[in-house]
Design a protein around this motif. Sequence first.
Motif, PDB file in Angstrom:
ATOM      1  N   MET A   1       0.847  -1.169   0.000  1.00 39.46           N
ATOM      2  CA  MET A   1       0.000   0.000   0.000  1.00 39.46           C
ATOM      3  C   MET A   1       0.893   1.233   0.000  1.00 39.46           C
ATOM      4  N   SER A   2       0.523   2.176  -0.801  1.00 40.07           N
ATOM      5  CA  SER A   2       1.295   3.399  -0.915  1.00 40.07           C
ATOM      6  C   SER A   2       1.237   4.202   0.380  1.00 40.07           C
ATOM      7  N   LEU A   3       2.343   4.816   0.716  1.00 36.53           N
ATOM      8  CA  LEU A   3       2.376   5.634   1.911  1.00 36.53           C
ATOM      9  C   LEU A   3       1.513   6.881   1.757  1.00 36.53           C
ATOM     10  N   ASN A   4       1.364   7.365   0.535  1.00 35.73           N
ATOM     11  CA  ASN A   4       0.479   8.492   0.294  1.00 35.73           C
ATOM     12  C   ASN A   4      -0.967   8.089   0.576  1.00 35.73           C
ATOM     13  N   LEU A   5      -1.311   6.843   0.232  1.00 36.97           N
ATOM     14  CA  LEU A   5      -2.655   6.341   0.500  1.00 36.97           C
ATOM     15  C   LEU A   5      -2.905   6.244   2.009  1.00 36.97           C
ATOM     16  N   LEU A   6      -1.892   5.867   2.772  1.00 35.86           N
ATOM     17  CA  LEU A   6      -2.032   5.828   4.225  1.00 35.86           C
ATOM     18  C   LEU A   6      -2.324   7.218   4.789  1.00 35.86           C
ATOM     19  N   SER A   7      -1.675   8.216   4.227  1.00 31.95           N
ATOM     20  CA  SER A   7      -1.917   9.583   4.666  1.00 31.95           C
ATOM     21  C   SER A   7      -3.355  10.000   4.368  1.00 31.95           C
ATOM     22  N   ILE A   8      -3.849   9.635   3.204  1.00 31.78           N
ATOM     23  CA  ILE A   8      -5.224   9.974   2.823  1.00 31.78           C
ATOM     24  C   ILE A   8      -6.217   9.228   3.715  1.00 31.78           C
ATOM     25  N   LEU A   9      -5.961   7.956   3.986  1.00 35.23           N
ATOM     26  CA  LEU A   9      -6.843   7.193   4.872  1.00 35.23           C
ATOM     27  C   LEU A   9      -6.841   7.761   6.293  1.00 35.23           C
ATOM     28  N   GLY A  10      -5.693   8.179   6.755  1.00 26.26           N
ATOM     29  CA  GLY A  10      -5.609   8.796   8.075  1.00 26.26           C
ATOM     30  C   GLY A  10      -6.410  10.088   8.139  1.00 26.26           C
ATOM     31  N   ASP A  11      -6.306  10.899   7.084  1.00 24.17           N
ATOM     32  CA  ASP A  11      -7.103  12.126   7.019  1.00 24.17           C
ATOM     33  C   ASP A  11      -8.593  11.808   7.004  1.00 24.17           C
ATOM     34  N   ALA A  12      -8.982  10.801   6.242  1.00 21.88           N
ATOM     35  CA  ALA A  12     -10.398  10.434   6.144  1.00 21.88           C
ATOM     36  C   ALA A  12     -10.941   9.981   7.496  1.00 21.88           C
ATOM     37  N   MET A  13     -10.169   9.191   8.221  1.00 21.67           N
ATOM     38  CA  MET A  13     -10.618   8.750   9.543  1.00 21.67           C
ATOM     39  C   MET A  13     -10.783   9.936  10.483  1.00 21.67           C
ATOM     40  N   TRP A  14      -9.846  10.860  10.417  1.00 25.96           N
ATOM     41  CA  TRP A  14      -9.932  12.008  11.309  1.00 25.96           C
ATOM     42  C   TRP A  14     -11.094  12.923  10.919  1.00 25.96           C
ATOM     43  N   ILE A  15     -11.376  13.048   9.626  1.00 23.57           N
ATOM     44  CA  ILE A  15     -12.510  13.856   9.172  1.00 23.57           C
ATOM     45  C   ILE A  15     -13.820  13.264   9.672  1.00 23.57           C
ATOM     46  N   VAL A  16     -13.961  11.952   9.582  1.00 19.22           N
ATOM     47  CA  VAL A  16     -15.173  11.294  10.084  1.00 19.22           C
ATOM     48  C   VAL A  16     -15.294  11.494  11.597  1.00 19.22           C
ATOM     49  N   ALA A  17     -14.191  11.358  12.304  1.00 15.64           N
ATOM     50  CA  ALA A  17     -14.210  11.552  13.754  1.00 15.64           C
ATOM     51  C   ALA A  17     -14.617  12.985  14.097  1.00 15.64           C
ATOM     52  N   MET A  18     -14.066  13.955  13.403  1.00 15.59           N
ATOM     53  CA  MET A  18     -14.404  15.350  13.676  1.00 15.59           C
ATOM     54  C   MET A  18     -15.854  15.658  13.303  1.00 15.59           C
ATOM     55  N   ALA A  19     -16.365  15.020  12.274  1.00 12.40           N
ATOM     56  CA  ALA A  19     -17.776  15.217  11.910  1.00 12.40           C
ATOM     57  C   ALA A  19     -18.690  14.694  13.013  1.00 12.40           C
TER      58      ALA A  19
END
Length: 120
Positions: A1-19
């Motif tokens: 898995m690309s490390l850039n993809l990990l960064s995007i997934l991490g952002d997505a998880m945090w966005i859902v948490a903040m929502a």
Amino acid sequence: MSLNLLSILGDAMWIVAMALIASSSQRFWRRLPDTARVPMPWGLGRRRGGRALAVGLAVGAPLVLGLALSAATRNPQLAPDRQLLLFLLRAFLAPLFVLAHYAWLRAAAGTLEAEGTLKP
């Protein structure tokens, strides 16, 4: 898995948490009168503050931490193992903050409900 993809997934998880945190805080805010003294999140003892301070702290602390972790993953010189570690940290902390926030909301609402402070 690309490390850039990990960064995007991490952002997505945090966005859902903040929502989740923001939407539950908005519902709680609507039930608070303007002069309510709300138990502080992560407070020591039984400290209380104004509704803006208490709810703002409950939303602001995870937001600031999430933005700091997101900025840390953007470092181009970051080693792949460190980037993976940051992803795992974000994957662990995002739901943990949601659970802590819900626990605080439940306790604060229970306390204020018992005092008769909350609006219906």
